[in-house]
Design a protein around this motif. Sequence first.
Motif, short mmCIF file in Angstrom:
data_model
loop_
_atom_site.label_atom_id
_atom_site.label_comp_id
_atom_site.label_asym_id
_atom_site.label_seq_id
_atom_site.Cartn_x
_atom_site.Cartn_y
_atom_site.Cartn_z
N PRO A 221 -19.66 27.73 -0.73
CA PRO A 221 -20.45 28.60 -1.59
C PRO A 221 -20.08 28.42 -3.07
CG PRO A 221 -19.70 29.82 0.31
CD PRO A 221 -19.00 28.50 0.36
N GLY A 222 -21.09 28.38 -3.90
CA GLY A 222 -20.87 28.20 -5.33
C GLY A 222 -20.97 26.77 -5.80
N THR A 223 -21.09 25.82 -4.88
CA THR A 223 -21.20 24.42 -5.28
C THR A 223 -22.57 24.13 -5.86
OG1 THR A 223 -19.67 23.76 -3.52
CG2 THR A 223 -20.98 22.02 -4.53
N TYR A 224 -22.57 23.40 -6.97
CA TYR A 224 -23.81 22.95 -7.61
C TYR A 224 -23.90 21.44 -7.48
CZ TYR A 224 -27.03 21.64 -11.40
OH TYR A 224 -28.05 21.09 -12.13
N LEU A 225 -25.07 20.95 -7.04
CA LEU A 225 -25.29 19.52 -6.83
C LEU A 225 -26.50 19.06 -7.64
CD1 LEU A 225 -25.08 19.54 -2.93
CD2 LEU A 225 -23.31 18.67 -4.45
N ARG A 226 -26.39 17.89 -8.27
CA ARG A 226 -27.54 17.21 -8.88
C ARG A 226 -27.63 15.84 -8.23
NH1 ARG A 226 -29.28 19.34 -14.11
NH2 ARG A 226 -30.31 17.41 -14.71
N VAL B 227 -21.47 16.90 -8.91
CA VAL B 227 -21.01 17.92 -7.96
C VAL B 227 -20.04 18.83 -8.70
CG1 VAL B 227 -19.87 18.41 -5.77
CG2 VAL B 227 -21.23 16.32 -6.02
N VAL B 228 -20.34 20.12 -8.75
CA VAL B 228 -19.49 21.07 -9.45
C VAL B 228 -19.10 22.19 -8.50
CG1 VAL B 228 -19.33 22.73 -11.34
CG2 VAL B 228 -20.62 20.60 -11.66
N ASP B 229 -17.79 22.41 -8.33
CA ASP B 229 -17.29 23.55 -7.57
C ASP B 229 -17.11 24.68 -8.58
OD1 ASP B 229 -16.01 25.48 -6.11
OD2 ASP B 229 -14.48 24.15 -5.29
N THR B 230 -18.06 25.60 -8.64
CA THR B 230 -18.01 26.64 -9.66
C THR B 230 -16.86 27.62 -9.44
OG1 THR B 230 -19.56 28.11 -8.50
CG2 THR B 230 -20.50 26.46 -10.00
N ALA B 231 -16.28 27.63 -8.24
CA ALA B 231 -15.12 28.49 -8.00
C ALA B 231 -13.89 27.97 -8.73
CB ALA B 231 -14.85 28.60 -6.51
N GLU B 232 -13.90 26.67 -9.06
CA GLU B 232 -12.75 26.05 -9.71
C GLU B 232 -12.96 25.81 -11.20
OE1 GLU B 232 -9.92 25.54 -8.24
OE2 GLU B 232 -10.62 26.19 -6.27
N GLU C 56 -33.16 16.18 -7.15
CA GLU C 56 -32.98 17.44 -6.43
C GLU C 56 -31.77 18.16 -7.01
OE1 GLU C 56 -32.45 18.57 -1.76
OE2 GLU C 56 -31.02 17.17 -2.61
N GLU C 57 -31.90 19.47 -7.17
CA GLU C 57 -30.78 20.32 -7.57
C GLU C 57 -30.53 21.34 -6.47
OE1 GLU C 57 -30.53 21.41 -12.04
OE2 GLU C 57 -32.65 21.05 -11.58
N ILE C 58 -29.27 21.61 -6.19
CA ILE C 58 -28.90 22.55 -5.15
C ILE C 58 -27.79 23.47 -5.66
CG2 ILE C 58 -27.79 22.80 -2.87
CD1 ILE C 58 -29.04 20.10 -2.12
N LEU C 59 -27.90 24.75 -5.37
CA LEU C 59 -26.82 25.69 -5.57
C LEU C 59 -26.56 26.37 -4.23
CD1 LEU C 59 -24.87 27.10 -7.56
CD2 LEU C 59 -26.63 28.85 -7.89
N VAL C 60 -25.36 26.20 -3.70
CA VAL C 60 -25.03 26.78 -2.39
C VAL C 60 -24.73 28.27 -2.57
CG1 VAL C 60 -23.54 26.65 -0.37
CG2 VAL C 60 -24.06 24.56 -1.66
N LEU C 61 -25.52 29.10 -1.90
CA LEU C 61 -25.37 30.54 -2.02
C LEU C 61 -24.48 31.14 -0.95
CD1 LEU C 61 -29.08 31.49 -2.84
CD2 LEU C 61 -27.23 30.92 -4.43
N GLU C 62 -24.62 30.69 0.28
CA GLU C 62 -23.84 31.22 1.41
C GLU C 62 -23.52 30.09 2.37
OE1 GLU C 62 -26.37 34.12 3.18
OE2 GLU C 62 -25.93 35.69 1.70
#
Length: 223
Positions: A88-93, A126-131, A70-76
């Motif tokens: 928001p902005g977190t990407y999960l695999r 787990v990637v915090d794209t804001a960082e 499963e892949e997830i990108l948190v939008l809101e």
Amino acid sequence: MTVIAPLKLHADLDLRACVDAFALPWTPSPAAGVERRLIERDGAEAARATSLVRYAPDSRFPSHTHPRGEEILVLEGTFGDEFGDYPPGTYLRNPPGSSHAPRTDEGCTIFVKLRHMHPLESERVVVDTAERPWCASAVRGLEIMPLGGFRGERAALVRLASGTRVPLRRHAGGCELLVLGGALRDDDGTYPAGTWLRLPRGSRQSVSSDKGCTVFVKAGHLR
């Protein structure tokens, strides 16, 4: 409890598909307070699928396993499970065979892909794209943020500055785009925020953006 019957929706991976995902109707899921916009689907409740999923405040989804990941990108909002909270902005695999029990306190909207991962992938990401910093590319005005990948498949955020043009390239293993902000353009049209675009194996594409855009890109997984 609402359960989806077997459904084929943009299921042929050898065909180009374009969907205004933000305009799709919300449909109930098996869990109270959780709704989905069905973008792509091949199967019943256990399906290869691409969806937007909206969780109402204080909603939960029962613990479940993902046989093909499963892949997830948190939008809101803030999404969560027993392993943590994801702003928001977190990407999960979540790799094949993993399980979790999704939840949210404040409510959230996420972009989700199911059963698109290689069966041998085993690392949770787990990637915090804001960082995470953006990386410059060989094309002026084009920046890339790698998110994850396995055996030729890769996921990334791509950002085009205003007026950027990206030369023609071939997507040998196919490509999938979700426009997150701004508008992307190619020879076939202009794609505002919320557009989901799938380009099959061997497709060629040159893209540009007049006012700038940010796009989630997944490539190489349609082999």
